[in-house]
Design an enzyme around this catalytic site. Structure first.
Site, PDB file in Angstrom:
ATOM      1  N   ASP A 178      17.685  19.589 -84.622  1.00 27.86           N
ATOM      2  CA  ASP A 178      18.059  20.526 -83.553  1.00 27.86           C
ATOM      3  C   ASP A 178      17.902  20.005 -82.131  1.00 27.86           C
ATOM      4  O   ASP A 178      18.359  20.665 -81.192  1.00 27.86           O
ATOM      5  CB  ASP A 178      17.264  21.853 -83.630  1.00 27.86           C
ATOM      6  CG  ASP A 178      17.608  22.671 -84.860  1.00 27.86           C
ATOM      7  OD1 ASP A 178      18.561  22.298 -85.571  1.00 27.86           O
ATOM      8  OD2 ASP A 178      16.928  23.670 -85.115  1.00 27.86           O
ATOM      9  N   ASP A 400      11.546  30.030 -92.912  1.00 23.41           N
ATOM     10  CA  ASP A 400      12.112  29.582 -91.631  1.00 23.41           C
ATOM     11  C   ASP A 400      11.339  30.146 -90.450  1.00 23.41           C
ATOM     12  O   ASP A 400      11.466  29.653 -89.332  1.00 23.41           O
ATOM     13  CB  ASP A 400      13.568  30.060 -91.504  1.00 23.41           C
ATOM     14  CG  ASP A 400      14.482  29.365 -92.479  1.00 23.41           C
ATOM     15  OD1 ASP A 400      14.357  28.143 -92.647  1.00 23.41           O
ATOM     16  OD2 ASP A 400      15.331  30.050 -93.095  1.00 23.41           O
TER      17      ASP A 400
HETATM   18  C1  BGC Z   1       8.576  24.344 -89.806  1.00 27.26           C
HETATM   19  C2  BGC Z   1       7.714  23.203 -90.293  1.00 27.26           C
HETATM   20  C3  BGC Z   1       7.910  23.020 -91.783  1.00 27.26           C
HETATM   21  C4  BGC Z   1       9.377  22.839 -92.085  1.00 27.26           C
HETATM   22  C5  BGC Z   1       9.659  22.714 -93.564  1.00 27.26           C
HETATM   23  C6  BGC Z   1      10.009  24.101 -90.177  1.00 27.26           C
HETATM   24  O1  BGC Z   1      10.780  25.199 -89.838  1.00 27.26           O
HETATM   25  O2  BGC Z   1       8.428  24.506 -88.415  1.00 27.26           O
HETATM   26  O3  BGC Z   1       6.366  23.500 -90.024  1.00 27.26           O
HETATM   27  O4  BGC Z   1       7.176  21.913 -92.229  1.00 27.26           O
HETATM   28  O5  BGC Z   1      10.129  23.911 -91.577  1.00 27.26           O
HETATM   29  O6  BGC Z   1       9.429  23.886 -94.244  1.00 27.26           O
END
Ligand code: BGC
Length: 468
Positions: A178, A400
């Site tokens: 992103d 998410d």
């Molecule tokens: C989070 C991370 C996480 C990743 C995978 C991201 O949205 O901020 O902390 O490790 O997703 O689940």
């Protein structure tokens, strides 16, 4: 039944072969020599045996035990496919602050599994997730964040990677989801603007690739958002320029980049099997549908990423033609009972697209724990022209973002923010055409295990997981 660590590991051992065959596309009785023979590879996914994140496997086994029965059996199949390891903070590298193991610990585990490849997500830029709140990071541009990113994060990762004992592992890195796309469309957000003005995202990405790719067994794939974000020429053209100038400024040049990845943690289909962008319905092209494609040139990921790749490999500052594409298919499956099996017969464009598209989101801008989504294509090498692989970057079952504010504390140790795009009662904003978010309720903070979502993702996976 309580799943023990050793149960999970013995299931792993029996799954090694399956994954190897899946990724290599050919039968072999032994994993290859752990040492790379010819140095850096053009497509590191061919003949790869990927590390299965031991902590993720445990989470999946526990989830399967909770559900039990046929569903539990299907869930266990998920653990046989590799997911990427997210290095989402400095502590994640060292295995401190509640992370179950360090990066070196994962590498050691990978060697025990006789894997020859591991997927990492480099995800800790200063002012990270600057247009959203759910995955805000620990570093700030205004607090010396870029310097800390370089010295405390990237250099710390490099120190692990460069160890001789890991030189036989192909280290496949997804670079900063992103970040660069945010510089194209989200400068109205203060934290993104600050990242743009200071050059922190671009310099951070250049430093990450330049440093980590100086080792021959590492591979860098830069994040390119997704079709529903960058697909229009007004976004795609400046994005191509940004990716080219970023690449040109990498120490060692843009040849250090192995490729690009789209749809990380998103839900956009690889292809829409029954729709074409230019197909006419009721006298209008499919891609014109307002509130859905809104004249986007690219209605699915393959179309978008391939067009972007074409633009990147031509003209000034062109990337080498060998660059490949990756697609995160971990949650873009859209199977289950709502999945159409043929095109609609309607002559009304809106009805036609709604009945034909496999993507059942309310709006393409929705991204939080989407209702109705399923696990997508299983990880595989060379699935389509110019593609190095389909991969599972976002581990299915990890949230998410929370659906309501969860204060810093045991359920939110990193103090992650609350983004309303993860709240099913929120009515949206300009980024999703003021629609409902389609997010699932009762979600934990980003990255935490979300059992109800995992159940849904497994149930809606096309093709379905077998129950044995
Ligand atoms: C989070 C991370 C996480 C990743 C995978 C991201 O949205 O901020 O902390 O490790 O997703 O689940």
């Amino acid at each position: 039944m309580q799943t023990t660590y050793s149960t999970a590991l013995s299931s792993l051992a029996s799954l090694t072969m399956t994954t190897f065959l899946m990724l290599s596309g050919q039968a072999r009785s032994e994993p290859k020599d752990l040492k790379l023979m010819g140095g850096h590879l053009e497509n590191p996914f061919v003949d790869a045996t990927f590390y299965r994140n031991a902590d993720y496997v445990l989470a999946v086994m526990k989830a399967a035990d909770i559900e039990g029965g046929e569903l539990g059996k299907q869930m266990r199949q998920v653990a046989g496919h590799p997911t990427f390891l997210w290095l989402d903070s400095i502590a994640a590298v060292h295995g401190t602050d509640g992370y179950p193991r360090s990066l070196a610990g994962h590498f050691d585990e990978a060697i025990k599994q006789r894997a020859n490849a591991i997927g990492l997500v480099i995800y800790n830029l200063p002012n990270r997730d600057g247009s959203a709140l759910a995955s805000n990071g620990e570093l700030l541009v205004s607090k010396n964040g870029l310097e800390r990113y370089k010295t405390e994060y990237i250099d710390a990762i490099y120190k692990v990677l460069k160890q001789e004992k890991y030189s036989g592992l192909r280290v496949i890195m997804v670079i900063e989801p992103d970040s660069l796309p945010n510089l194209i469309t989200n400068l109205t957000f203060e934290r993104v603007r600050e990242a743009e003005k200071s050059g922190a995202y671009v310099k951070g990405v250049q430093y990450a690739v330049g440093t980590l790719r100086s080792l021959p067994n590492t591979y860098a794939y830069i994040d390119i958002g997704h079709a529903g974000w960058m697909g229009w020429p007004s976004n795609l053209n400046p994005f191509v320029e940004l990716l080219k100038t970023t690449g040109a400024g990498i120490s060692g040049g843009n040849g250090q980049v192995d490729g690009f990845i789209s749809n990380v943690s998103n839900y956009n289909p690889a292809v829409e099997p029954y729709l074409k962008a230019e197909q006419q319905v009721g006298g209008q092209p499919v891609r014109s549908l307002s509130g859905w494609y809104d004249w986007n040139d690219h209605i699915d990921e393959q179309s978008y990423a391939t067009a972007l790749r074409d633009a990147l490999t031509t003209g000034k500052d062109a990337y080498p033609d060998r660059i490949g594409l990756l697609l995160d298919t971990s949650r873009n499956g859209w199977g289950g009972p709502a999945r159409p099996s043929a095109a609609s017969r309607s002559n009304d464009l809106k009805t036609f697209v709604r009945e034909t598209s496999i993507d059942k989101r309310i709006h393409k801008g929705n991204w939080g724990n989407q209702t109705g989504a399923g696990i997508g294509a299983r990880p595989v090498a060379k699935p389509a022209p110019h593609y190095h692989a389909y991969v599972w970057v976002k581990p299915p079952g990890e949230s998410d973002g929370s659906s309501q504010l969860i204060p810093k504390g045991p359920d939110n140790p990193a103090g992650k923010g609350f983004d309303q795009m993860c709240d099913p009662t929120y009515r949206g904003n300009s980024l999703n055409g003021n629609n409902f978010t389609g997010a699932m309720p009762n979600a934990p903070v980003a990255g935490r295990w979300f059992q109800a979502q995992f159940v849904q993702l497994v149930k809606n996976a096309p093709p379905p997981f077998k129950s044995e």
